[in-house]
Scaffold this active site. Structure first.
Site, PDB file in Angstrom:
ATOM      1  N   GLU A 138       0.072  -1.540   5.462  1.00 19.82           N
ATOM      2  CA  GLU A 138       1.069  -1.027   6.522  1.00 19.82           C
ATOM      3  C   GLU A 138       1.081   0.403   7.025  1.00 19.82           C
ATOM      4  O   GLU A 138       1.301   0.958   8.151  1.00 19.82           O
ATOM      5  CB  GLU A 138       2.585  -1.215   5.947  1.00 19.82           C
ATOM      6  N   ASP A 160       7.748   4.196  -1.453  1.00 19.88           N
ATOM      7  CA  ASP A 160       7.318   3.737  -0.332  1.00 19.88           C
ATOM      8  C   ASP A 160       5.923   3.009  -0.246  1.00 19.88           C
ATOM      9  O   ASP A 160       4.909   3.597  -0.099  1.00 19.88           O
ATOM     10  CB  ASP A 160       7.269   4.893   0.957  1.00 19.88           C
ATOM     11  N   ASP A 171       0.784  -1.262   0.010  1.00 15.93           N
ATOM     12  CA  ASP A 171       0.141  -0.089  -0.092  1.00 15.93           C
ATOM     13  C   ASP A 171       0.864   1.207  -0.073  1.00 15.93           C
ATOM     14  O   ASP A 171       2.020   1.388   0.285  1.00 15.93           O
ATOM     15  CB  ASP A 171      -0.885   0.107   1.277  1.00 15.93           C
ATOM     16  N   HIS A 196       5.759   9.825   1.327  1.00 12.58           N
ATOM     17  CA  HIS A 196       4.222  10.377   1.630  1.00 12.58           C
ATOM     18  C   HIS A 196       3.750  11.616   0.965  1.00 12.58           C
ATOM     19  O   HIS A 196       2.828  12.357   1.325  1.00 12.58           O
ATOM     20  CB  HIS A 196       4.050  10.279   3.347  1.00 12.58           C
TER      21      HIS A 196
END
Length: 408
Positions: free
Chosen positions: A173, A139, A80, A378
């Site tokens: 996660e 990520d 994810d 992010h």
């Protein structure tokens, strides 16, 4: 490197953003779509025991190619991407031979060494950036691409001796559920590494102790035309509470081993305002003090208001994995040796966050974290270097080889 880049670019095209408001596992269907694609790729690599369970956990095993029994090790990454920025319609840009200066991403966004000075250390590298409208998804799709590429390399080079290598790709996660339904016993590794770190050389085996705090402020809503001496605006109460929090103990004011309080979302109305905080500290006693501090501020504010209009709900999220990994120092030493033998200086530092590895370590699978080569996760300024990704692949391969050598 060509295969590695192609694999990564293919992976980031999948929209796998997780959603904490949904109780399903995986929380979003895009993760299942991606998992099925990875399942097919693992099968095409002729790995054994390829399994995608009903909760979106994908595992496989590269069987040992030596006659003696050595410990089975694992490599884990998550499928994810973070809810903090969109992961849909990711449009990566490749900057060859970066020579410094600002990079225009698009959509009015600029990747600048003034804000991100680490760019000054990357002259000559090939950068993969966003187009300024989404995150990149390094990520942790970089970790997945690196693990897959390492397994393909080991398959193509049987002269590199290794024991059983267990592969695990997890959902959710980023919303703290990645290890919830992970079958540690079925995974059958004695230890593992999450490939979920940042710049080249990062090696991490300690992370924050983490808690969440929900502060609820109760008001009274009355038509503003007749509100005198009747209305109590919960947003004003919430502002008073936030003003009582330490201004210099926030993520943007702390680094290294310093903990923080982080107001990361709020829901507001006159009648009710909810403030959602995360609380972090590397020391368990320090986390307990921070939770007590928040409770104290609630008590103090209620005393000022003259009634019980503020409440706090505290819950623990995860703990510092150091206490579970330190008794197994050989795991860290192997990772350090692998990096050194790949001409990489290990950079041992605490994770200012959490990984699946933190939870898994407390579930009986010691699991430190190694780098992917990425930066600024992010957000829309996320980027990764191709050279960093390649080095991660080399470290994974070398770790497999060194483990076999050590225990043969």
């Amino acid at each position: 490197m060509t295969t590695l880049i192609a694999r990564f670019l293919r992976y980031v095209s999948f929209d796998t953003q997780s959603d904490h408001t949904l109780a399903t596992c995986p929380s979003t269907p895009g993760q299942t779509v991606f998992a099925k694609q990875l399942q097919q790729e693992l099968m095409s690599l002729n790995l054994d025991d390829v399994k995608l369970d009903g909760n979106g956990y994908l595992t496989a095993r590269l069987p040992s190619n030596i006659s003696t029994t050595v410990p089975a090790i694992g490599f884990i990454a998550h499928m994810d991407t973070a809810p903090d920025a969109s992961g849909k319609d990711v449009n990566p840009q490749i900057i060859n031979n970066y020579q410094g200066g600002d990079i225009s991403l698009g959509h009015g966004e600029v990747l600048s060494p003034v804000m991100y000075p680490e760019l000054n250390q990357l002259h000559g590298d090939t950068l993969i950036t966003t187009d300024g409208s989404t995150l990149l998804g390094g990520d942790n799709k970089a970790g997945i691409a690196e693990i897959m590429t390492a397994m393909a390399y080991l398959q193509a080079n049987p002269d590199i001796k290794h024991g059983d290598i267990c592969i695990g790709f997890t959902p959710d996660e980023e919303i703290g559920r990645g290890a919830d339904l992970f079958d540690v016993e079925g995974f059958n590794a004695q230890w593992a590494y999450t490939v979920d770190g940042g710049p080249v050389g990062e090696l991490e085996f300690e992370n924050f102790n983490a808690s969440a705090a929900t502060v609820i402020c109760h008001g009274v809503n009355v038509h503003p035309g007749s509100a005198k001496d009747k209305m109590v605006n919960s947003m004003g109460i919430a502002a008073k509470f936030q003003a009582m929090m330490p201004a210099d103990e926030t993520p943007e004011c702390t680094a290294g081993y310093e903990g923080f309080y982080h107001l990361n979302s709020m829901q507001t109305s006159v009648a009710k305002t909810t403030l959602s905080y995360i609380i972090r500290d590397f020391d368990s006693a320090g986390l307990a003090q921070r939770k007590a501090f928040m409770q104290q501020k609630v008590t103090e504010l209620n005393a000022v208001l003259g009634c019980e209009r503020v409440e706090v709900i505290l819950s623990d999220s995860y703990n510092n994995m150091r206490e579970m990994v330190e008794p197994h120092t050989h795991i860290i030493e192997l990772a350090k040796q692998a990096m050194i033998e790949c001409d990489i200086q290990p950079d041992i530092k605490p994770i200012r966050g959490g990984t699946d590895g933190a939870r898994l370590s407390f579930m009986g699978l010691p699991c430190p974290n190694i780098f992917t080569g990425g930066y600024n996760f992010h957000g829309i300024h996320e980027f990764i270097t191709v050279e960093g990704m390649e080095k991660s692949v080399r470290v994974i391969v070398r770790l497999a080889e060194l483990t076999a050598k050590k225990y043969q």
